[in-house]
Design an enzyme around this catalytic site. Sequence first.
Site, mmCIF file in Angstrom:
data_model
loop_
_atom_site.group_PDB
_atom_site.id
_atom_site.type_symbol
_atom_site.label_atom_id
_atom_site.label_comp_id
_atom_site.label_asym_id
_atom_site.label_seq_id
_atom_site.Cartn_x
_atom_site.Cartn_y
_atom_site.Cartn_z
ATOM 1 N N LYS A 1 74.756 84.464 78.268
ATOM 2 C CA LYS A 1 73.504 84.931 77.673
ATOM 3 C C LYS A 1 73.533 84.680 76.168
ATOM 4 C CE LYS A 1 72.190 89.303 76.914
ATOM 5 N NZ LYS A 1 71.469 89.386 75.608
ATOM 6 N N HIS B 1 75.808 97.255 81.553
ATOM 7 C CA HIS B 1 74.939 96.997 82.696
ATOM 8 C C HIS B 1 75.615 95.972 83.598
ATOM 9 C CE1 HIS B 1 74.064 93.393 80.449
ATOM 10 N NE2 HIS B 1 73.562 94.095 79.441
ATOM 11 N N SER C 1 71.289 95.151 76.865
ATOM 12 C CA SER C 1 71.298 96.558 76.449
ATOM 13 C C SER C 1 70.026 96.900 75.694
ATOM 14 C CB SER C 1 72.511 96.832 75.554
ATOM 15 O OG SER C 1 73.687 96.401 76.187
ATOM 16 N N ARG C 2 69.399 95.892 75.084
ATOM 17 C CA ARG C 2 68.182 96.146 74.299
ATOM 18 C C ARG C 2 66.922 96.246 75.169
ATOM 19 N NH1 ARG C 2 71.166 92.615 70.886
ATOM 20 N NH2 ARG C 2 71.596 93.473 68.837
ATOM 21 N N VAL D 1 73.463 87.261 84.034
ATOM 22 C CA VAL D 1 72.987 88.125 85.117
ATOM 23 C C VAL D 1 71.574 88.581 84.756
ATOM 24 C CG1 VAL D 1 73.364 90.290 86.363
ATOM 25 C CG2 VAL D 1 75.317 88.857 85.702
ATOM 26 N N GLN E 1 78.422 92.821 62.505
ATOM 27 C CA GLN E 1 77.644 91.721 63.089
ATOM 28 C C GLN E 1 76.151 92.008 63.130
ATOM 29 O OE1 GLN E 1 79.743 92.078 66.996
ATOM 30 N NE2 GLN E 1 77.771 91.510 67.852
ATOM 31 N N GLY F 1 75.364 92.870 83.806
ATOM 32 C CA GLY F 1 75.837 91.663 83.118
ATOM 33 C C GLY F 1 77.267 91.857 82.636
ATOM 34 N N HIS F 2 77.509 92.987 81.964
ATOM 35 C CA HIS F 2 78.872 93.286 81.518
ATOM 36 C C HIS F 2 79.799 93.425 82.724
ATOM 37 C CE1 HIS F 2 76.338 95.223 78.262
ATOM 38 N NE2 HIS F 2 77.105 94.435 77.537
HETATM 39 P P1 AMP Z 1 77.176 92.921 74.217
HETATM 40 O O1 AMP Z 1 77.655 94.271 74.669
HETATM 41 O O2 AMP Z 1 75.714 92.741 74.295
HETATM 42 O O3 AMP Z 1 77.804 92.497 72.925
HETATM 43 O O4 AMP Z 1 77.737 91.911 75.295
HETATM 44 C C1 AMP Z 1 79.098 91.885 75.630
HETATM 45 C C2 AMP Z 1 79.352 90.671 76.479
HETATM 46 O O5 AMP Z 1 78.578 90.751 77.672
HETATM 47 C C3 AMP Z 1 78.947 89.372 75.770
HETATM 48 O O6 AMP Z 1 79.908 88.376 76.067
HETATM 49 C C4 AMP Z 1 77.620 89.072 76.404
HETATM 50 O O7 AMP Z 1 77.308 87.689 76.407
HETATM 51 C C5 AMP Z 1 77.822 89.581 77.812
HETATM 52 N N1 AMP Z 1 76.530 89.833 78.453
HETATM 53 C C6 AMP Z 1 75.538 90.637 77.996
HETATM 54 N N2 AMP Z 1 74.477 90.584 78.821
HETATM 55 C C7 AMP Z 1 74.785 89.712 79.805
HETATM 56 C C8 AMP Z 1 74.097 89.212 80.950
HETATM 57 N N3 AMP Z 1 72.852 89.581 81.249
HETATM 58 N N4 AMP Z 1 74.735 88.317 81.738
HETATM 59 C C9 AMP Z 1 75.997 87.921 81.436
HETATM 60 N N5 AMP Z 1 76.697 88.352 80.383
HETATM 61 C C10 AMP Z 1 76.107 89.235 79.573
#
Ligand code: AMP
Length: 282
Positions: A149, A34, A186-187, A176, A61, A36-37
């Site tokens: 986050k 999304h 993602s959840r 974000v 994890q 954020g990524h």
């Molecule tokens: P994940 O796919 O959830 O493991 O997240 C991958 C990376 O994206 C991690 O470093 C998260 O902290 C970052 N991330 C996930 N959501 C956000 C968000 N809303 N804002 C900023 N970074 C994010």
Amino acid sequence: MLTVNTVKELKSAVRAAREAGKSIGLVPTMGALHEGHKSLVDRCRRENDVVVVSVFVNPTQFNNKEDLRTYPRTEEADKALLEAAGCDVVFMPTVEEVYPEPDTRVFDLGPVAEVMEGPMRPGHFNGVAQVVSKLFMMVEPDRAYFGEKDFQQIAVIREMVRQLGFKLKIVPCPIVREADGLAKSSRNVRLTPENRAIAPNIYRLLSESLDFAKSHTVEETIGFVTEGINAYDAMEVEYYQIVDGITMQPIAKWDDTNYAVGCITVYCGDVRLIDNITYFRK
Ligand code: AMP
């Protein structure tokens, strides 16, 4: 954009870049990408010659089997987002590719991993350290990008990097949010429409607590946020702690730190949401 599924292909792609004297940035993700990524990928794009993104739902994890089973997987949409963001190499391995044999490493990540998510999600940070250290060994990036986050995760990864002696820079990136304040995750797609409608109150209470904190103690501020959120039937705070932003240790008084961050997890229905807010950084 090159999509690779094996470690061999990944290493050969980054070797070619490195031999050409290029800098390499890595963004580790679990997919279901999304905005954020994308903000991490955008920053990585600005600061490096070559952008590598990993998309891998890392089983080690997950301390909860159901969470792993229901974790959203959107491979084609992820590739499209990454292509548009200017990613050079996307690594989408199978579990067997990353773990040809079980990873039996046990990290002692010290005090940063012993609070908050540490006791709440046993094994979680060990799994994060396993997969991120493997990715760092495969890619040997100059810089790696992580979202604030997952605030505690950044401290844990810094500790892992220090212990293993990786020569790279960890770049933290701001959270974000959706237009209504909910931290993108993602959840979030797993929230029912009713719960999605109340979830923004987490960030509302965190934000309102910034002002409240100016005239109240740490303990009162924790109560303000916790009670405010628990007032919604469908939400329950798992923990709200105000910690030092570097050591992750809870503070008793505002004067105990130069960098105060409130870290929260909330069950909204059966979806576990995480967020945080900075009170001050002097
Ligand atoms: P994940 O796919 O959830 O493991 O997240 C991958 C990376 O994206 C991690 O470093 C998260 O902290 C970052 N991330 C996930 N959501 C956000 C968000 N809303 N804002 C900023 N970074 C994010």
